[in-house]
Scaffold this motif. Structure first.
Motif, PDB file in Angstrom:
ATOM      1  N   TRP A  32       0.833  -1.213   0.000  1.00  0.00           N
ATOM      2  CA  TRP A  32       0.000   0.000   0.000  1.00  0.00           C
ATOM      3  C   TRP A  32       0.863   1.257   0.000  1.00  0.00           C
ATOM      4  O   TRP A  32       0.612   2.199  -0.762  1.00  0.00           O
ATOM      5  N   GLY A  35       2.446   1.960  -3.249  1.00  0.00           N
ATOM      6  CA  GLY A  35       1.488   1.981  -4.352  1.00  0.00           C
ATOM      7  C   GLY A  35       0.473   3.102  -4.264  1.00  0.00           C
ATOM      8  O   GLY A  35      -0.564   3.059  -4.937  1.00  0.00           O
ATOM      9  N   HIS A  38       1.246   4.985  -7.768  1.00  0.00           N
ATOM     10  CA  HIS A  38       1.413   4.153  -8.961  1.00  0.00           C
ATOM     11  C   HIS A  38       1.416   2.691  -8.529  1.00  0.00           C
ATOM     12  O   HIS A  38       1.455   2.400  -7.336  1.00  0.00           O
ATOM     13  N   LYS A  39       1.344   1.783  -9.462  1.00  0.00           N
ATOM     14  CA  LYS A  39       1.362   0.362  -9.122  1.00  0.00           C
ATOM     15  C   LYS A  39       2.764  -0.009  -8.660  1.00  0.00           C
ATOM     16  O   LYS A  39       3.723   0.096  -9.420  1.00  0.00           O
ATOM     17  N   LYS A  41       6.126  -1.985  -7.527  1.00  0.00           N
ATOM     18  CA  LYS A  41       6.903  -3.160  -7.926  1.00  0.00           C
ATOM     19  C   LYS A  41       7.878  -3.487  -6.794  1.00  0.00           C
ATOM     20  O   LYS A  41       8.727  -2.674  -6.448  1.00  0.00           O
ATOM     21  N   THR A  64       0.314  -8.442  -2.958  1.00  0.00           N
ATOM     22  CA  THR A  64      -0.648  -8.489  -4.081  1.00  0.00           C
ATOM     23  C   THR A  64      -2.037  -8.081  -3.628  1.00  0.00           C
ATOM     24  O   THR A  64      -2.794  -7.476  -4.391  1.00  0.00           O
ATOM     25  N   GLY A  67      -2.294  -4.594  -3.979  1.00  0.00           N
ATOM     26  CA  GLY A  67      -2.202  -4.093  -5.350  1.00  0.00           C
ATOM     27  C   GLY A  67      -0.805  -4.032  -5.923  1.00  0.00           C
ATOM     28  O   GLY A  67      -0.621  -3.593  -7.067  1.00  0.00           O
ATOM     29  N   ALA A  68       0.214  -4.482  -5.176  1.00  0.00           N
ATOM     30  CA  ALA A  68       1.591  -4.431  -5.672  1.00  0.00           C
ATOM     31  C   ALA A  68       1.917  -5.682  -6.475  1.00  0.00           C
ATOM     32  O   ALA A  68       1.356  -6.760  -6.236  1.00  0.00           O
ATOM     33  N   ASP A  69       2.840  -5.546  -7.409  1.00  0.00           N
ATOM     34  CA  ASP A  69       3.378  -6.692  -8.130  1.00  0.00           C
ATOM     35  C   ASP A  69       4.626  -7.185  -7.398  1.00  0.00           C
ATOM     36  O   ASP A  69       5.506  -6.385  -7.057  1.00  0.00           O
ATOM     37  N   ALA A 140      -6.992  -4.293  -2.690  1.00  0.00           N
ATOM     38  CA  ALA A 140      -7.132  -4.107  -4.148  1.00  0.00           C
ATOM     39  C   ALA A 140      -8.215  -5.049  -4.662  1.00  0.00           C
ATOM     40  O   ALA A 140      -8.421  -6.141  -4.109  1.00  0.00           O
ATOM     41  N   ASP A 144      -6.928  -4.359 -10.251  1.00  0.00           N
ATOM     42  CA  ASP A 144      -5.922  -3.700  -9.409  1.00  0.00           C
ATOM     43  C   ASP A 144      -5.176  -4.668  -8.497  1.00  0.00           C
ATOM     44  O   ASP A 144      -4.164  -4.300  -7.884  1.00  0.00           O
ATOM     45  N   GLY A 146      -2.569  -7.268  -7.354  1.00  0.00           N
ATOM     46  CA  GLY A 146      -1.221  -7.447  -7.870  1.00  0.00           C
ATOM     47  C   GLY A 146      -0.987  -8.834  -8.435  1.00  0.00           C
ATOM     48  O   GLY A 146      -1.801  -9.746  -8.276  1.00  0.00           O
TER      49      GLY A 146
END
Length: 448
Positions: A32, A35, A38-39, A41, A64, A67-69, A140, A144, A146
């Motif tokens: 969080w 992110g 922006h998304k 990483k 994830t 919402g993060a990759d 997310a 959205d 991840g």
């Protein structure tokens, strides 16, 4: 230090002090936090402990869900995570490791976008979230959420980077590596083989429970024996996550972090690459190192114990090299954190360029006798500040005067008080260490 995060991350026995729930929530907050605009990483590495897989999955679930990759390097070293963060445009890096601790411990180490240990302010925010002082974070949903990405290629790029650093290869040099059944098992041999060394490797068969067990940089006697018995030219031992290195010369002599700083600092000066003509050390470095630097007209600075503080000093002053007696060595031209494999490459380069053995290069530094006792206590702060303990420490300092020193400090990662005395003889060291420990015992501060 915070409630959960010490000098080297959030560390404790797996599912006792450090639980899966903790890991999930760390992932939730980090995903969080990075992110918000922006998304995010985030890149993750882990060592070979059995619990590392468990914590990896928990962190990924938290990241994830926010919402993060999450990009997975799999089993790798702490410095490789640092390298990936600063060269691959990641917002943050996470290393799952308890470094030199036993296999049943584990830890979560966070790195910022520059590949350095994350800011204390962010750690404090995470701790507040873990304690329920921050309202729950939004999950997310839909597109959205991840994703998880296999990022083994990032580890391969790091290996290639290490291979590119030395100016010469190590053809026909017999090198012993003790990989501690840890992270370096997946990397170190490939690097030395590519540089044409004759590589001999021990303790590189991790099974999830044998990391650091009777091997690696904390059991250097294993490598000492191996180097001498096999007639090797040099040996290097790493810890569990390979951010530290202790070397052994061809005679079996230990070349610890202080001697590495001397050998490499002197070499960098001869090459005109020692910025500020200064090496950064911690207060734990041996008096012999400072006398050796003075004889070479090399300046030095001291920081609190912890490579985090060494790195901060180096960054602020643009210094080239710094580190700890324990083998955390930072070469700022190549890395943002301590890197055991890189350290061994820099030692090799010093030897090859000067056509000298490590024994020859290190022999000018005379080590003062030093005794360190780790005392397990119920509460570190109470033990450290006990009036009778303070009085005993001050009495030792007066007795040692300018011919030695005493240092009593709290461990940043374990429930220990470290009592260290340095003096002209081991007998003097033992006398003062034992006096302080005896007072701790009499005051009921020591636990079995």
């Amino acid at each position: 230090m915070g409630k959960y995060f010490g000098t080297d991350g959030f560390r404790g026995e797996a599912n006792i002090q450090l639980t899966v729930d903790h890991a999930f929530k760390v992932g939730r907050y980090v995903g969080w936090y990075y992110g918000r605009e922006h998304k995010a990483k985030i890149v993750i590495g882990k060592d070979t402990r059995r619990s590392s897989y468990m914590f990896e999955y928990a962190l990924v679930a938290g990241l994830t869900a926010s919402g993060a990759d999450a990009y997975l390097l799999h089993v790798t070293t702490t410095p490789s995570v640092s390298y990936a963060v600063r060269t691959e445009d990641f917002d943050c890096g996470i290393m799952i490791s308890a470094s030199h601790n036993p296999f049943y411990d584990n830890g979560i180490k966070l790195l910022n976008g520059n590949g350095q240990k994350i800011e204390a302010e962010v750690e404090a925010r995470i701790e507040a979230y873990l304690d329920g002082k921050i309202e729950d974070l939004p999950y997310a949903t839909r597109e959205d959420i991840g994703r998880t990405v296999d990022f083994a290629s990032g580890r391969n790029r790091y290996i290639g980077y290490l291979i590119s650093i030395p100016c010469r290869d190590f053809k026909n040099i017999k090198v012993g590596l003790d990989c501690s059944n840890g992270s370096s098992s997946a990397i170190a041999k490939s690097v030395f083989d590519a540089l044409r060394a004759k590589t001999y490797v021990i303790n590189n068969e991790p099974d999830g429970t044998n990391i650091n067990r009777g091997c690696g940089s904390t059991h250097i006697e294993v490598l000492q024996k191996y180097v001498v018995e096999n007639g090797l030219d040099v040996g290097f031992a790493y810890d569990g996550d390979a951010d530290r290195c202790i070397a052994v010369d061809h005679k079996g002599n230990i070349i610890d972090g202080d001697k590495i700083l001397y050998v490499c600092g002197k070499f960098l000066k001869s090459q005109g690459k020692l910025n500020g003509n200064t090496v950064v050390t911690t207060v734990m470095s041996n008096m012999g190192l400072y006398k050796a630097f003075e004889s070479e007209d090399i300046n030095y600075e001291q920081t609190a114990v912890g490579d985090k503080y060494v790195a901060e000093n180096m960054l602020e002053n643009n210094y080239s090299i710094g580190g700890e007696q324990s083998g955390h060595i930072i070469f700022s031209r190549y890395a943002a954190t301590g890197d055991g494999i890189l350290t061994s490459l820099m030692i090799m380069e010093a030897c090859v360029e000067q056509k000298a053995t490590l024994c020859d290069l290190a022999k000018e530094m005379k080590v003062y006798p030093q005794i360190l006792r780790n005392v397990r206590v119920a509460d570190k702060k109470t033990a450290r500040e006990n009036p009778k303990v303070v009085e005993a420490v001050e009495a030792a300092a007066r007795a040692l005067s300018t011919e030695g020193r005493i240092l009593v400090r709290e461990s940043g990662t374990e429930p220990l008080i470290r009592v260290m005395v340095e003096a002209g003889t081991e007998e003097i060291c033992a006398e003062h260490v034992n006096n302080v420990v005896r007072v701790m015992e009499e005051e009921g501060l020591v636990v079995e």
